[in-house]
Motif scaffolding. Structure first.
Motif, PDB file in Angstrom:
ATOM      1  N   ALA A   1      23.194  43.286  13.120  1.00  0.00           N
ATOM      2  CA  ALA A   1      22.524  43.193  14.421  1.00  0.00           C
ATOM      3  C   ALA A   1      23.124  44.152  15.447  1.00  0.00           C
ATOM      4  N   LYS A   2      24.421  44.425  15.279  1.00  0.00           N
ATOM      5  CA  LYS A   2      25.070  45.286  16.283  1.00  0.00           C
ATOM      6  C   LYS A   2      25.328  46.694  15.758  1.00  0.00           C
ATOM      7  N   ASP A   3      24.779  47.031  14.596  1.00  0.00           N
ATOM      8  CA  ASP A   3      24.997  48.378  14.054  1.00  0.00           C
ATOM      9  C   ASP A   3      24.493  49.434  15.034  1.00  0.00           C
ATOM     10  N   SER A   4      25.241  50.512  15.113  1.00  0.00           N
ATOM     11  CA  SER A   4      24.861  51.553  16.081  1.00  0.00           C
ATOM     12  C   SER A   4      23.505  52.168  15.720  1.00  0.00           C
ATOM     13  N   ASP A   5      23.214  52.318  14.410  1.00  0.00           N
ATOM     14  CA  ASP A   5      21.908  52.908  14.062  1.00  0.00           C
ATOM     15  C   ASP A   5      20.771  51.989  14.486  1.00  0.00           C
ATOM     16  N   ASN A   6      20.968  50.694  14.331  1.00  0.00           N
ATOM     17  CA  ASN A   6      19.896  49.776  14.734  1.00  0.00           C
ATOM     18  C   ASN A   6      19.714  49.737  16.248  1.00  0.00           C
ATOM     19  N   LYS A   7      20.792  49.953  16.968  1.00  0.00           N
ATOM     20  CA  LYS A   7      20.636  50.023  18.436  1.00  0.00           C
ATOM     21  C   LYS A   7      19.806  51.243  18.832  1.00  0.00           C
ATOM     22  N   VAL A   8      19.954  52.321  18.072  1.00  0.00           N
ATOM     23  CA  VAL A   8      19.128  53.504  18.350  1.00  0.00           C
ATOM     24  C   VAL A   8      17.654  53.162  18.141  1.00  0.00           C
ATOM     25  N   ARG A   9      17.366  52.547  16.988  1.00  0.00           N
ATOM     26  CA  ARG A   9      15.967  52.189  16.714  1.00  0.00           C
ATOM     27  C   ARG A   9      15.452  51.179  17.744  1.00  0.00           C
ATOM     28  N   ARG A  10      16.341  50.274  18.165  1.00  0.00           N
ATOM     29  CA  ARG A  10      15.923  49.211  19.094  1.00  0.00           C
ATOM     30  C   ARG A  10      15.546  49.798  20.457  1.00  0.00           C
ATOM     31  N   VAL A  11      16.073  50.985  20.750  1.00  0.00           N
ATOM     32  CA  VAL A  11      15.662  51.679  21.963  1.00  0.00           C
ATOM     33  C   VAL A  11      14.410  52.515  21.706  1.00  0.00           C
ATOM     34  N   ASP A  12      14.361  53.134  20.514  1.00  0.00           N
ATOM     35  CA  ASP A  12      13.266  54.076  20.233  1.00  0.00           C
ATOM     36  C   ASP A  12      11.920  53.407  19.984  1.00  0.00           C
ATOM     37  N   PHE A  13      11.923  52.294  19.252  1.00  0.00           N
ATOM     38  CA  PHE A  13      10.664  51.779  18.703  1.00  0.00           C
ATOM     39  C   PHE A  13       9.832  50.850  19.598  1.00  0.00           C
ATOM     40  N   PRO A  14      10.450  49.858  20.273  1.00  0.00           N
ATOM     41  CA  PRO A  14       9.639  48.736  20.772  1.00  0.00           C
ATOM     42  C   PRO A  14       8.536  49.098  21.752  1.00  0.00           C
ATOM     43  N   THR A  15       8.785  50.041  22.664  1.00  0.00           N
ATOM     44  CA  THR A  15       7.738  50.343  23.638  1.00  0.00           C
ATOM     45  C   THR A  15       6.536  50.978  22.951  1.00  0.00           C
ATOM     46  N   ALA A  16       6.816  51.859  21.985  1.00  0.00           N
ATOM     47  CA  ALA A  16       5.704  52.469  21.241  1.00  0.00           C
ATOM     48  C   ALA A  16       4.909  51.405  20.499  1.00  0.00           C
ATOM     49  N   PHE A  17       5.613  50.484  19.852  1.00  0.00           N
ATOM     50  CA  PHE A  17       4.906  49.444  19.099  1.00  0.00           C
ATOM     51  C   PHE A  17       4.074  48.559  20.034  1.00  0.00           C
ATOM     52  N   SER A  18       4.606  48.253  21.219  1.00  0.00           N
ATOM     53  CA  SER A  18       3.836  47.469  22.193  1.00  0.00           C
ATOM     54  C   SER A  18       2.601  48.232  22.629  1.00  0.00           C
ATOM     55  N   ASN A  19       2.783  49.506  22.943  1.00  0.00           N
ATOM     56  CA  ASN A  19       1.641  50.303  23.419  1.00  0.00           C
ATOM     57  C   ASN A  19       0.558  50.450  22.363  1.00  0.00           C
ATOM     58  N   LEU A  20       0.966  50.440  21.100  1.00  0.00           N
ATOM     59  CA  LEU A  20       0.006  50.656  20.013  1.00  0.00           C
ATOM     60  C   LEU A  20      -0.667  49.362  19.557  1.00  0.00           C
ATOM     61  N   GLY A  21      -0.268  48.235  20.140  1.00  0.00           N
ATOM     62  CA  GLY A  21      -0.926  46.976  19.789  1.00  0.00           C
ATOM     63  C   GLY A  21      -0.508  46.410  18.446  1.00  0.00           C
ATOM     64  N   VAL A  22       0.722  46.711  18.015  1.00  0.00           N
ATOM     65  CA  VAL A  22       1.232  46.125  16.768  1.00  0.00           C
ATOM     66  C   VAL A  22       1.359  44.607  16.957  1.00  0.00           C
ATOM     67  N   ASP A  23       0.975  43.847  15.952  1.00  0.00           N
ATOM     68  CA  ASP A  23       1.050  42.383  16.053  1.00  0.00           C
ATOM     69  C   ASP A  23       2.367  41.840  15.538  1.00  0.00           C
TER      70      ASP A  23
END
Ligand SMILES: [Fe+2]
Length: 642
Positions: free
Chosen positions: A310-332
């Motif tokens: 949960a605290k891996d540095s690579d996952n923190k990168v993805r956690r910043v990169d992905f969520p807004t795009a997924f929200s904007n794209l209407g991912v369920d």
């Protein structure tokens, strides 16, 4: 009665005196292994992938199971040519795959791979309705070999597949959370992963994990549809290197699935990083989102999870990169692996909890626009579990791992966290107005449970939860936009017509080799391919089906069709169908047998609407003077209705 006459033909064959021997084929040296049924581009396709020891031309043979006779494929079985190439040196041999296309709904199929004279065993799968509700199952990190004992890992993996599919025999897809194996290039681990026969009966939708990426073996074993294998989607930017990668998508009924190679997440390694995945997801949703009601993303590296990673540095990168795009794209919904523990997120919008009031473990969630639910799967095999880790002071949004104000032992983003060191799988029920996501125990603390057998703790919460018990269940009610969404399901049209057809595949009616009765006569028996009659006319007018048979021929040898008799039957009642009377073989009564038109079935004026299935037992008796040979005749079927 006005004659509306149509005709069709049933081929009949009978062999006399063992005259039809199967020609021997030259032996093909190829050894076929690792056969797996994979998901296709949509519900009408499957992809079969396998390994071959030899670089020979191969194919998949496919036929409705109902058309196999004594395990033999019918002469007209469909074939799909395989393609593939040489495996990397550490794997050895060659890989092959073929796409089975134009499948029909509600059909049980049998298939085998190889070539004439060198077929694999026969496997089977079934299709279901191509529209509407269905269930799929999601499996986190089998990671065969992770416990240090491949056999124990395989046993747990096998058991989870068996248990989950015994409970859900009509599940339509097996979706991977990644990490099929512990060591990407170790073929013995792949052999163990591929051992369960369920992987040849239900389509596997592969996902690449960090343990799969370091070899071509993943791509060699698991061919996927609509796959973009361009450089940005490989972690090192090199599709031709001995690594695996690529993103792919498919639509299965009402769900658009997009599956990402999350190993590629930063451009510094050579690939296109998260940016490339977002571009891919955006493209796919723009082009195909409207074809489905739901969008489900799948990738390995969980960005919201409860344990070691949960605290891996690579996952923190993805956690910043992905969520807004997924929200904007209407991912369920997003399905993830890697953390070998179960979690279900709160509704996350643009990287933050969308609704501060959403309670931990809520049974129903009503995401607003941009709301996404993230699910992480626990180990499906029991090969390795990660323990839940504690929140810290790094914040309660974005890359932070702070505590949930409503549940301080949990991370801010997780509605449910669970780790018992018990194997589980995730069941997803796709319905027109909701998705039901459940995490289900496929084991207990007992073996097979490799990590626990090798010394790890185990603790059901609460105690003694049985196989099949539910860890978590949530119903996700989608955001439907500002208007009111209206859906109507339209069934197959029931035409107000009279019609008939030969049921299923019209294979050869093979009567086999006739038996000699003391030199007096030969006898053989069989059944016609059933005839389906449907009558939905308002007139309720009478109908009848009749047939006659030609002479039997083999080259210039012949005997009369009069020797064929039959006993018609109504196999499935409907449309007022009644069976016509038996006709004896002309050998018995010196009559004309089926050489003249004879009734199979009929209905009176005023009969019920509906559908019937008609069959007939065939009775062939021929004089002992007929010469040895393989004889064929044609049965011509005629329908009459007013
Ligand atoms: Fe992993």
């Amino acid at each position: 009665m006005v004659a509306g006459t149509t005709a069709a033909f049933l081929g009949l064959a009978v062999a006399l005196g063992g005259g039809l021997a199967t020609p021997a084929s030259a032996a093909d040296p190829a050894t076929l292994s690792g056969i797996i049924l994979g998901v296709g581009a949509n519900e009408t396709q499957r992809i079969v992938t396998w390994y071959s020891s030899a670089d020979t031309a191969q194919k998949v043979q496919l036929a409705p199971t109902a058309t196999l006779a004594n395990g033999e494929f019918p002469a007209g079985a469909a074939t799909f040519d395989a393609i593939g190439g040489a495996n990397i040196a550490t794997s050895g041999g060659f890989n092959r795959h073929a796409t089975l296309a134009s499948l029909q709904e509600q059909t049980a199929y049998s298939y085998r791979v190889g070539a004439e004279g060198n077929w694999s065993p026969t496997y089977s799968f079934k299709t279901q309705d191509f529209e509407g509700d269905y269930d799929f199952l999601f499996y986190g990190d089998p990671q065969i070999g992770a416990s240090g004992d491949v056999a124990k890992d395989q046993a747990g993996w096998q058991d989870t597949l068996d248990v989950s599919l015994a409970a859900n025999p009509n599940a339509e897809l097996l979706v991977s959370g990644g990490d099929q194996v512990e060591t990407a290039g170790t073929e013995s681990q792949w052999t163990a992963f591929l051992a369960p026969d369920k992987l040849r009966q239900y389509p596997w939708a592969a996902t690449i994990g960090n343990h799969d990426v370091g070899s071509k073996a993943y791509e060699q074993h698991l061919y996927t549809p609509n796959t973009d294998r361009s450089a940005p989607l490989y972690a090192n930017g090199q599709p031709t290197s001995n690594t695996s990668g690529g993103d792919y998508w498919y639509i299965y009924k009402d769900v658009l699935f997009i599956d990402l190679n999350s190993n590629s997440y930063r451009t510094a390694s050579g690939g296109g990083g998260d940016e490339a995945h977002i571009a891919y997801v955006t493209d796919v949703i723009n082009q195909h989102g409207a074809e489905a009601k739901w969008t489900v993303l799948v990738y390995h590296h969980a960005i919201y999870s409860p344990a070691d990673h949960a605290k891996d540095s690579d996952n923190k990168v993805r956690r910043v990169d992905f969520p807004t795009a997924f929200s904007n794209l209407g991912v369920d919904v997003v399905l993830q692996g890697h953390d070998h523990s179960y979690s279900r997120s709160y509704e996350i919008k643009n990287g933050a909890k969308a609704n501060p009031g959403e309670q931990p473990g809520a049974a129903d969630v009503f995401p607003g626009p941009g709301g996404v639910i993230y699910v992480t799967g626990n180990s499906a095999s029991g090969s390795k579990y990660y323990d839940i880790t504690a929140p810290d002071n790094s914040g309660t949004s974005g890359a932070g791992n702070g505590a949930d104000p409503l549940n301080p032992n949990s991370y801010w983003y997780n509605s449910v966290q669970n780790q018992e060191h018990v194997r589980t799988y995730v069941k997803v029920q796709v319905r027109s107005d909701k998705l039901v996501v459940e995490n289900v125990r496929s084991g207990t603390c007992a073996a097979p449970n490799a990590a626990v057998e090798r010394g790890a703790w185990c603790n059901n919460t609460p105690a003694n939860q049985p196989v099949g018990s539910i860890v978590d269940s949530v119903t996700v009610h989608p955001y439907q936009g500002d208007g009111q969404a209206i859906q109507v399901n339209v069934p197959n049209a029931a035409p107000g017509e009279f019609g008939w057809t030969i049921d299923g595949y019209n294979g050869l009616v093979n009567l086999g080799t006739a038996e000699d009765h003391n030199g007096d006569y030969f006898a053989a028996a069989g059944h016609i391919n059933p005839i389906v009659v449907s009558d939905n006319r308002r007139s309720l007018a009478p109908w009848s089906i009749s047939a006659s048979v030609s002479d039997f021929r083999d080259g210039d040898k012949t005997f009369s069709g009069a020797y064929l008799g039959w006993t018609p039957q109504v196999i499935e009642a409907g449309a007022g169908a009644q069976a016509s009377g038996s006709v004896a073989s002309g050998y018995d009564d010196h009559g004309q047998g089926l050489s003249v038109s004879r009734g199979l079935g009929w209905a009176n004026q005023g009969h019920a609407k509906g559908t019937a299935r008609l069959g007939a037992d065939l009775d062939l008796k021929i004089p002992g003077s007929v010469e040895k040979g393989g004889y064929r005749a044609t049965l011509t079927i005629t329908a009459l209705s007013s």
